[in-house]
Scaffold this motif. Structure first.
Motif, PDB file in Angstrom:
ATOM      1  N   UNK A 126       7.321  24.599 -38.756  1.00 54.03           N
ATOM      2  CA  UNK A 126       6.760  24.918 -40.071  1.00 54.03           C
ATOM      3  C   UNK A 126       5.954  23.746 -40.621  1.00 54.03           C
ATOM      4  N   UNK A 127       6.472  22.535 -40.488  1.00 49.79           N
ATOM      5  CA  UNK A 127       5.746  21.353 -40.968  1.00 49.79           C
ATOM      6  C   UNK A 127       4.447  21.148 -40.198  1.00 49.79           C
ATOM      7  N   UNK A 128       4.510  21.343 -38.889  1.00 57.23           N
ATOM      8  CA  UNK A 128       3.308  21.179 -38.075  1.00 57.23           C
ATOM      9  C   UNK A 128       2.227  22.174 -38.436  1.00 57.23           C
ATOM     10  N   UNK A 129       2.622  23.429 -38.651  1.00 49.49           N
ATOM     11  CA  UNK A 129       1.646  24.449 -39.044  1.00 49.49           C
ATOM     12  C   UNK A 129       1.096  24.163 -40.440  1.00 49.49           C
ATOM     13  N   UNK A 130       1.959  23.679 -41.324  1.00 48.30           N
ATOM     14  CA  UNK A 130       1.516  23.330 -42.666  1.00 48.30           C
ATOM     15  C   UNK A 130       0.540  22.161 -42.629  1.00 48.30           C
ATOM     16  N   UNK A 131       0.779  21.220 -41.722  1.00 53.00           N
ATOM     17  CA  UNK A 131      -0.144  20.101 -41.571  1.00 53.00           C
ATOM     18  C   UNK A 131      -1.532  20.567 -41.155  1.00 53.00           C
ATOM     19  N   UNK A 132      -1.577  21.547 -40.262  1.00 56.31           N
ATOM     20  CA  UNK A 132      -2.873  22.088 -39.849  1.00 56.31           C
ATOM     21  C   UNK A 132      -3.548  22.833 -41.004  1.00 56.31           C
ATOM     22  N   UNK A 133      -2.765  23.597 -41.775  1.00 52.57           N
ATOM     23  CA  UNK A 133      -3.322  24.308 -42.922  1.00 52.57           C
ATOM     24  C   UNK A 133      -3.910  23.332 -43.937  1.00 52.57           C
ATOM     25  N   UNK A 134      -3.229  22.195 -44.136  1.00 56.47           N
ATOM     26  CA  UNK A 134      -3.736  21.185 -45.064  1.00 56.47           C
ATOM     27  C   UNK A 134      -5.019  20.554 -44.543  1.00 56.47           C
ATOM     28  N   UNK A 135      -5.074  20.318 -43.239  1.00 51.36           N
ATOM     29  CA  UNK A 135      -6.294  19.740 -42.667  1.00 51.36           C
ATOM     30  C   UNK A 135      -7.468  20.691 -42.845  1.00 51.36           C
ATOM     31  N   UNK A 136      -7.228  21.976 -42.567  1.00 48.90           N
ATOM     32  CA  UNK A 136      -8.292  22.971 -42.738  1.00 48.90           C
ATOM     33  C   UNK A 136      -8.744  23.024 -44.189  1.00 48.90           C
ATOM     34  N   UNK A 137      -7.791  23.013 -45.107  1.00 43.53           N
ATOM     35  CA  UNK A 137      -8.146  23.043 -46.519  1.00 43.53           C
ATOM     36  C   UNK A 137      -8.884  21.796 -46.975  1.00 43.53           C
ATOM     37  N   UNK A 138      -8.508  20.645 -46.403  1.00 46.26           N
ATOM     38  CA  UNK A 138      -9.167  19.398 -46.794  1.00 46.26           C
ATOM     39  C   UNK A 138     -10.635  19.390 -46.380  1.00 46.26           C
ATOM     40  N   UNK A 139     -10.970  20.038 -45.262  1.00 46.38           N
ATOM     41  CA  UNK A 139     -12.371  20.127 -44.850  1.00 46.38           C
ATOM     42  C   UNK A 139     -13.194  20.862 -45.900  1.00 46.38           C
ATOM     43  N   UNK A 140     -12.656  21.982 -46.388  1.00 50.94           N
ATOM     44  CA  UNK A 140     -13.362  22.734 -47.421  1.00 50.94           C
ATOM     45  C   UNK A 140     -13.484  21.911 -48.697  1.00 50.94           C
ATOM     46  N   UNK A 141     -12.417  21.229 -49.065  1.00 50.00           N
ATOM     47  CA  UNK A 141     -12.398  20.477 -50.321  1.00 50.00           C
ATOM     48  C   UNK A 141     -13.398  19.330 -50.300  1.00 50.00           C
ATOM     49  N   UNK A 142     -13.425  18.595 -49.196  1.00 54.65           N
ATOM     50  CA  UNK A 142     -14.369  17.468 -49.088  1.00 54.65           C
ATOM     51  C   UNK A 142     -15.806  17.959 -49.186  1.00 54.65           C
ATOM     52  N   UNK A 143     -16.123  19.016 -48.455  1.00 58.32           N
ATOM     53  CA  UNK A 143     -17.490  19.536 -48.470  1.00 58.32           C
ATOM     54  C   UNK A 143     -17.852  20.089 -49.845  1.00 58.32           C
ATOM     55  N   UNK A 144     -16.936  20.807 -50.477  1.00 59.20           N
ATOM     56  CA  UNK A 144     -17.214  21.403 -51.775  1.00 59.20           C
ATOM     57  C   UNK A 144     -17.352  20.342 -52.855  1.00 59.20           C
ATOM     58  N   UNK A 145     -16.500  19.322 -52.807  1.00 60.79           N
ATOM     59  CA  UNK A 145     -16.612  18.238 -53.795  1.00 60.79           C
ATOM     60  C   UNK A 145     -17.903  17.457 -53.596  1.00 60.79           C
ATOM     61  N   UNK A 146     -18.319  17.307 -52.343  1.00 57.26           N
ATOM     62  CA  UNK A 146     -19.611  16.672 -52.096  1.00 57.26           C
ATOM     63  C   UNK A 146     -20.740  17.460 -52.737  1.00 57.26           C
ATOM     64  N   UNK A 147     -20.658  18.790 -52.664  1.00 55.32           N
ATOM     65  CA  UNK A 147     -21.665  19.636 -53.309  1.00 55.32           C
ATOM     66  C   UNK A 147     -21.606  19.488 -54.828  1.00 55.32           C
ATOM     67  N   UNK A 148     -20.403  19.393 -55.382  1.00 54.36           N
ATOM     68  CA  UNK A 148     -20.260  19.224 -56.827  1.00 54.36           C
ATOM     69  C   UNK A 148     -20.879  17.903 -57.290  1.00 54.36           C
ATOM     70  N   UNK A 149     -20.666  16.846 -56.523  1.00 54.78           N
ATOM     71  CA  UNK A 149     -21.258  15.545 -56.871  1.00 54.78           C
ATOM     72  C   UNK A 149     -22.774  15.633 -56.814  1.00 54.78           C
TER      73      UNK A 149
END
Length: 273
Positions: A126-149
């Protein structure tokens, strides 16, 4: 003292081995993305919040005008909607990975049946799968925040704080998503989850201030998880920190803890019969 000296190296090795096993589960998803067309699905998740931001935040924003913050500043409608889109993106990315894909690996592919035949334990999976979900989400967040800036909707410093908040949002929804996936019986059950997610997306202060809702509806909205995610990220991207943020953080941490505990317990029952 002697007991401590003897047990400490053993415990350290055990903790290190557990982290290595958790990392192996996460790494497995990296290799799966690299060697399949799944990376197209991962990348496509970035465009949904961007399209909403451009169509509603920028397009409709030209008609709506600005919003006045608690400190008296006025921000554009795009600056008001953008953090809500970031929170919704973190929710959708984590839920997609921890529900639909998690269910497929557990009930259809039977991947986890093979994993528990190794030293891996259900909680580590469960932790390993959650780690992957967080990594996937972080990719979206970084790109979206870059667009916001780039659009001038926030600053780099507040964007970094919002990135950490979006990871917490992904952690909370990812934990709950896995708990829900363990209770799913068939693929049709995901239709109910989709309706709930869409309802949260529309009525969590995403497109209009919660103050504009009727009193009863406002109370209901303020108990939902996405509302707390939206308010936390919005306060950060607009540079308006306040004590209420601690309540939002506590809500999301509690949500993640309960979700992960339930998911690991139910996985143990399903996989270790």
């Amino acid at each position: 003292m002697v007991t401590s000296l003897v047990l400490r190296p053993v415990l350290e090795r055990a903790n290190g081995a557990a982290l290595a096993r958790v990392g192996a589960v996460t790494a497995r998803n990296f290799f799966a993305v690299r060697h399949s067309g799944y990376w197209l699905v991962v990348v496509s998740g970035f465009f949904e919040p961007v399209l909403y931001l451009l169509s509603i935040g920028v397009g409709v924003g030209g008609l709506v005008g600005g919003f006045q913050l608690a400190d008296g500043r006025t921000v554009s409608y795009a600056a008001f909607v953008a953090p809500a889109m970031l929170a919704a993106s973190a929710m959708n990315g984590a839920m997609a990975e921890s529900t639909f894909n998690f269910f497929a690996r557990m009930k259809w592919v039977r991947l986890y049946d093979a994993m528990v035949a190794t030293p891996l334990r259900p909680f580590e999976i469960a932790l390993g799968e959650l780690g992957w979900a967080l990594f996937r989400g972080s990719l979206y967040s970084v790109a979206f925040l870059g667009l916001m800036i780039w659009l001038g909707l926030t600053t780099a410093g507040w964007a970094l704080a919002a990135l950490l908040a979006s990871l917490l949002v992904g952690l909370a929804f990812g934990g709950v998503g896995m708990a829900i996936a363990t209770a799913m019986r068939t693929w049709q059950d995901f239709d109910y989850l989709t309706v709930i997610q869409f309802g949260l997306f529309l009525f969590s202060g995403t497109f209009a201030p919660v103050d504009s809702y009727p009193p009863v509806m406002r109370i209901i909205v303020e108990t939902t998880p996405l509302y707390h995610a939206v308010e936390l990220i919005r306060d950060l991207t607009t540079g308006l920190p306040n004590w209420a943020m601690l309540g939002h953080v506590a809500y999301l941490v509690t949500m993640a803890t309960i979700g992960l505990a339930v998911a690991s317990r139910r996985m143990g029952r399903i996989l270790c019969k």
